[in-house]
Design a protein around this motif. Sequence first.
Motif, PDB file in Angstrom:
ATOM      1  N   SER A 206       4.959   9.070  12.259  1.00 55.28           N
ATOM      2  CA  SER A 206       5.531   9.484  13.548  1.00 55.28           C
ATOM      3  C   SER A 206       4.450   9.897  14.533  1.00 55.28           C
ATOM      4  CB  SER A 206       6.517  10.641  13.342  1.00 55.28           C
ATOM      5  OG  SER A 206       7.585  10.264  12.500  1.00 55.28           O
ATOM      6  N   ARG A 207       3.397  10.528  14.040  1.00 56.56           N
ATOM      7  CA  ARG A 207       2.335  11.001  14.933  1.00 56.56           C
ATOM      8  C   ARG A 207       1.427   9.871  15.396  1.00 56.56           C
ATOM      9  NH1 ARG A 207      -2.879  12.951  13.976  1.00 56.56           N
ATOM     10  NH2 ARG A 207      -2.540  13.089  11.717  1.00 56.56           N
ATOM     11  N   LEU A 208       1.046   8.990  14.480  1.00 57.47           N
ATOM     12  CA  LEU A 208       0.080   7.948  14.811  1.00 57.47           C
ATOM     13  C   LEU A 208       0.732   6.691  15.377  1.00 57.47           C
ATOM     14  CD1 LEU A 208      -2.328   8.261  11.736  1.00 57.47           C
ATOM     15  CD2 LEU A 208      -2.531   9.313  14.001  1.00 57.47           C
ATOM     16  N   GLN A 209       1.994   6.433  15.013  1.00 57.70           N
ATOM     17  CA  GLN A 209       2.727   5.270  15.520  1.00 57.70           C
ATOM     18  C   GLN A 209       1.931   3.972  15.378  1.00 57.70           C
ATOM     19  OE1 GLN A 209       6.042   5.154  17.151  1.00 57.70           O
ATOM     20  NE2 GLN A 209       6.091   7.012  15.909  1.00 57.70           N
ATOM     21  N   PRO A 210       1.507   3.614  14.171  1.00 57.99           N
ATOM     22  CA  PRO A 210       0.758   2.361  14.009  1.00 57.99           C
ATOM     23  C   PRO A 210       1.620   1.162  14.387  1.00 57.99           C
ATOM     24  CG  PRO A 210       1.458   3.219  11.871  1.00 57.99           C
ATOM     25  CD  PRO A 210       1.755   4.289  12.876  1.00 57.99           C
ATOM     26  N   LYS A 211       1.050   0.252  15.174  1.00 52.76           N
ATOM     27  CA  LYS A 211       1.797  -0.944  15.559  1.00 52.76           C
ATOM     28  C   LYS A 211       2.009  -1.864  14.362  1.00 52.76           C
ATOM     29  CE  LYS A 211       0.159  -0.912  20.343  1.00 52.76           C
ATOM     30  NZ  LYS A 211      -0.615  -1.660  21.372  1.00 52.76           N
ATOM     31  N   SER A 212       1.010  -1.930  13.496  1.00 50.59           N
ATOM     32  CA  SER A 212       1.105  -2.780  12.303  1.00 50.59           C
ATOM     33  C   SER A 212       0.696  -1.971  11.089  1.00 50.59           C
ATOM     34  CB  SER A 212       0.219  -4.018  12.451  1.00 50.59           C
ATOM     35  OG  SER A 212      -1.132  -3.648  12.669  1.00 50.59           O
ATOM     36  N   LEU A 213       1.357  -2.244   9.959  1.00 49.97           N
ATOM     37  CA  LEU A 213       1.084  -1.483   8.737  1.00 49.97           C
ATOM     38  C   LEU A 213       1.146  -2.422   7.544  1.00 49.97           C
ATOM     39  CD1 LEU A 213       2.227   2.014   7.715  1.00 49.97           C
ATOM     40  CD2 LEU A 213       2.874   0.114   6.222  1.00 49.97           C
ATOM     41  N   LEU A 214       0.180  -2.286   6.653  1.00 42.59           N
ATOM     42  CA  LEU A 214       0.152  -3.035   5.395  1.00 42.59           C
ATOM     43  C   LEU A 214       0.431  -2.075   4.251  1.00 42.59           C
ATOM     44  CD1 LEU A 214      -0.485  -5.706   3.858  1.00 42.59           C
ATOM     45  CD2 LEU A 214      -2.849  -4.891   3.694  1.00 42.59           C
ATOM     46  N   ASP A 215       1.506  -2.325   3.509  1.00 41.58           N
ATOM     47  CA  ASP A 215       1.876  -1.495   2.365  1.00 41.58           C
ATOM     48  C   ASP A 215       1.376  -2.193   1.096  1.00 41.58           C
ATOM     49  OD1 ASP A 215       2.973   0.277   0.606  1.00 41.58           O
ATOM     50  OD2 ASP A 215       5.053   0.022   1.264  1.00 41.58           O
ATOM     51  N   VAL A 216       0.347  -1.624   0.496  1.00 40.17           N
ATOM     52  CA  VAL A 216      -0.325  -2.228  -0.661  1.00 40.17           C
ATOM     53  C   VAL A 216       0.296  -1.680  -1.947  1.00 40.17           C
ATOM     54  CG1 VAL A 216      -2.518  -2.519  -1.861  1.00 40.17           C
ATOM     55  CG2 VAL A 216      -2.465  -2.465   0.646  1.00 40.17           C
ATOM     56  N   GLY A 217       0.745  -2.569  -2.820  1.00 45.69           N
ATOM     57  CA  GLY A 217       1.427  -2.123  -4.034  1.00 45.69           C
ATOM     58  C   GLY A 217       2.725  -1.429  -3.669  1.00 45.69           C
ATOM     59  N   SER A 218       3.547  -2.106  -2.886  1.00 44.90           N
ATOM     60  CA  SER A 218       4.697  -1.489  -2.227  1.00 44.90           C
ATOM     61  C   SER A 218       5.870  -1.185  -3.145  1.00 44.90           C
ATOM     62  CB  SER A 218       5.183  -2.405  -1.100  1.00 44.90           C
ATOM     63  OG  SER A 218       5.503  -3.691  -1.617  1.00 44.90           O
ATOM     64  N   ASN A 219       5.882  -1.759  -4.347  1.00 41.55           N
ATOM     65  CA  ASN A 219       7.027  -1.598  -5.243  1.00 41.55           C
ATOM     66  C   ASN A 219       8.299  -2.070  -4.527  1.00 41.55           C
ATOM     67  OD1 ASN A 219       9.196   0.118  -6.893  1.00 41.55           O
ATOM     68  ND2 ASN A 219       7.359  -0.001  -8.135  1.00 41.55           N
ATOM     69  N   ARG A 220       9.383  -1.309  -4.571  1.00 41.84           N
ATOM     70  CA  ARG A 220      10.642  -1.701  -3.930  1.00 41.84           C
ATOM     71  C   ARG A 220      10.591  -1.605  -2.412  1.00 41.84           C
ATOM     72  NH1 ARG A 220      15.639  -1.054  -5.659  1.00 41.84           N
ATOM     73  NH2 ARG A 220      16.099  -1.718  -3.525  1.00 41.84           N
ATOM     74  N   GLY A 221       9.569  -0.962  -1.869  1.00 41.81           N
ATOM     75  CA  GLY A 221       9.372  -0.978  -0.428  1.00 41.81           C
ATOM     76  C   GLY A 221      10.109   0.087   0.359  1.00 41.81           C
ATOM     77  N   TRP A 222      10.361   1.258  -0.244  1.00 38.00           N
ATOM     78  CA  TRP A 222      11.016   2.319   0.527  1.00 38.00           C
ATOM     79  C   TRP A 222      10.138   2.727   1.707  1.00 38.00           C
ATOM     80  CZ3 TRP A 222      10.353   7.253   2.342  1.00 38.00           C
ATOM     81  CH2 TRP A 222      11.500   7.925   2.786  1.00 38.00           C
ATOM     82  N   TYR A 223       8.846   2.895   1.456  1.00 38.62           N
ATOM     83  CA  TYR A 223       7.947   3.324   2.530  1.00 38.62           C
ATOM     84  C   TYR A 223       7.709   2.206   3.544  1.00 38.62           C
ATOM     85  CZ  TYR A 223       7.201   7.576  -0.125  1.00 38.62           C
ATOM     86  OH  TYR A 223       7.404   8.769  -0.775  1.00 38.62           O
ATOM     87  N   SER A 224       7.765   0.963   3.109  1.00 45.11           N
ATOM     88  CA  SER A 224       7.697  -0.158   4.052  1.00 45.11           C
ATOM     89  C   SER A 224       8.869  -0.100   5.018  1.00 45.11           C
ATOM     90  CB  SER A 224       7.725  -1.491   3.299  1.00 45.11           C
ATOM     91  OG  SER A 224       6.585  -1.670   2.500  1.00 45.11           O
ATOM     92  N   GLN A 225      10.057   0.149   4.476  1.00 41.71           N
ATOM     93  CA  GLN A 225      11.249   0.219   5.320  1.00 41.71           C
ATOM     94  C   GLN A 225      11.223   1.453   6.214  1.00 41.71           C
ATOM     95  OE1 GLN A 225      15.037  -0.932   3.315  1.00 41.71           O
ATOM     96  NE2 GLN A 225      13.756  -1.385   1.538  1.00 41.71           N
ATOM     97  N   LEU A 226      10.686   2.556   5.697  1.00 40.34           N
ATOM     98  CA  LEU A 226      10.535   3.760   6.521  1.00 40.34           C
ATOM     99  C   LEU A 226       9.645   3.470   7.724  1.00 40.34           C
ATOM    100  CD1 LEU A 226      10.931   6.881   6.870  1.00 40.34           C
ATOM    101  CD2 LEU A 226       8.783   7.145   5.579  1.00 40.34           C
ATOM    102  N   ALA A 227       8.518   2.791   7.484  1.00 41.14           N
ATOM    103  CA  ALA A 227       7.596   2.462   8.581  1.00 41.14           C
ATOM    104  C   ALA A 227       8.265   1.536   9.593  1.00 41.14           C
ATOM    105  CB  ALA A 227       6.334   1.815   8.016  1.00 41.14           C
ATOM    106  N   ALA A 228       9.021   0.543   9.102  1.00 46.31           N
ATOM    107  CA  ALA A 228       9.713  -0.378  10.005  1.00 46.31           C
ATOM    108  C   ALA A 228      10.765   0.358  10.833  1.00 46.31           C
ATOM    109  CB  ALA A 228      10.354  -1.509   9.209  1.00 46.31           C
ATOM    110  N   CYS A 229      11.466   1.288  10.205  1.00 45.95           N
ATOM    111  CA  CYS A 229      12.463   2.077  10.936  1.00 45.95           C
ATOM    112  C   CYS A 229      11.823   2.936  12.020  1.00 45.95           C
ATOM    113  CB  CYS A 229      13.239   2.970   9.971  1.00 45.95           C
ATOM    114  SG  CYS A 229      14.378   2.076   8.878  1.00 45.95           S
ATOM    115  N   ASN A 230      10.520   3.222  11.866  1.00 41.62           N
ATOM    116  CA  ASN A 230       9.803   4.025  12.853  1.00 41.62           C
ATOM    117  C   ASN A 230       8.989   3.174  13.817  1.00 41.62           C
ATOM    118  OD1 ASN A 230       9.826   7.231  12.357  1.00 41.62           O
ATOM    119  ND2 ASN A 230      10.129   6.185  10.405  1.00 41.62           N
ATOM    120  N   GLY A 231       9.266   1.868  13.849  1.00 46.35           N
ATOM    121  CA  GLY A 231       8.695   1.019  14.879  1.00 46.35           C
ATOM    122  C   GLY A 231       7.484   0.196  14.498  1.00 46.35           C
TER     123      GLY A 231
END
Length: 383
Positions: A206-231
């Motif tokens: 939320s603070r850094l608002q990265p435009k692009s993010l790479l989730d390495v070893g994402s497993n089921r991708g909860w954090y990937s989806q969290l990042a996408a939900c935050n833009g």
Amino acid sequence: KMLQDAALTVIELVIELAQHGLTLQDAHPWNVLFDWSKPVYVDVGSIVPADGNVLWPGYDEFLRFFVYPLYLFSHGHGRIARWLLHDYYKGVLRHEVEALTHKLSLGVTVNGMAGRALKRLKRYVPSRFHAAVKRIISKAKSMTSRHSQMAQDRLQFLLKVRQKVAKIHLPSTESKWSGYYDDQWPSFSPSNEWTAKHYNVYRVLSRLQPKSLLDVGSNRGWYSQLAACNGSSVVSFDIDEGCVTQLYNDVKKKHLSVLPVVMDFRNPSPAYGLCNRWLSSAVDRFKCEMVLSLALVHHLVFKDYLNFHQIVDALSLFSKRWLLVEFIPREDTYVRQWWSERFSWYTLDQFIAALRRCFHSVTVFPSYPEPRVLLLCEKQDGS
């Protein structure tokens, strides 16, 4: 599943083209790109007026790069299919499928089978190519009437191909890790279900608002989806195909900006072709503003025998600016089982020292469960 969706996109496009006297002269898989979870055909130069004597000039390539690999996947030979697809000249050959499956029954062969267009084709090609497609359609109109019977044969043939591709059954891809989050899949908004790890990752995003993010070893991708939900626009990869398939199904349903990829951190996809210029490497294609690597470092050390410098150097190659990485200390339950004196160098201080070789600042946050920690790393001037 992504390969099957790409194959169906290609054959649907060819069917639409056939109704207007057009066809695809090739069917390479690299002509299909994913707009997150949506496959899109991008090689407009492959769209040509249909030859009155040929059902589909790209059919052989379609078999070798889509249908035959899918047959291998359907028989549990996904790993072999992936490696054979590295041969971007030949793909998977029919005799290889027959040797591995002991049978091959496509049910569709070439032998023995005798203004609105643009609107429909918009679903399959990017908007910047619409003008080119319109010109090709105009060129084909003058040829269509001379080959009406062949056009009907061609359409029937393509409809049967689509039916066969859609019926290829891909086995369940459940794995050891695909059910990892079954009992701990909280909402993507802050709640009482969240741990310190959820909160701190969310606060950083939320603070850094990265435009692009790479989730390495994402497993089921909860954090990937969290990042996408935050833009953020997210690329997510894991070696576990079951996890990646589940993530792909999730982002399709939710229409999230996440591209799931099956890839091994230890062996990222290299560049291919003459002078390595034909297909770019994963490091070039997936470089993002922020790299996220959670609950991974201890596996790379104790299971794959990588050292901190190797891990950090690789993570840094993918990062344009930030890295948010989790460190699992020796006191953790799992690490205690794996630790021995040969890993005496495995300490938080040593890990931070390795990080400072590539990142000018390192900030530590609590994770969950204790004593795990998150480390936010930033490069000097984003370089």
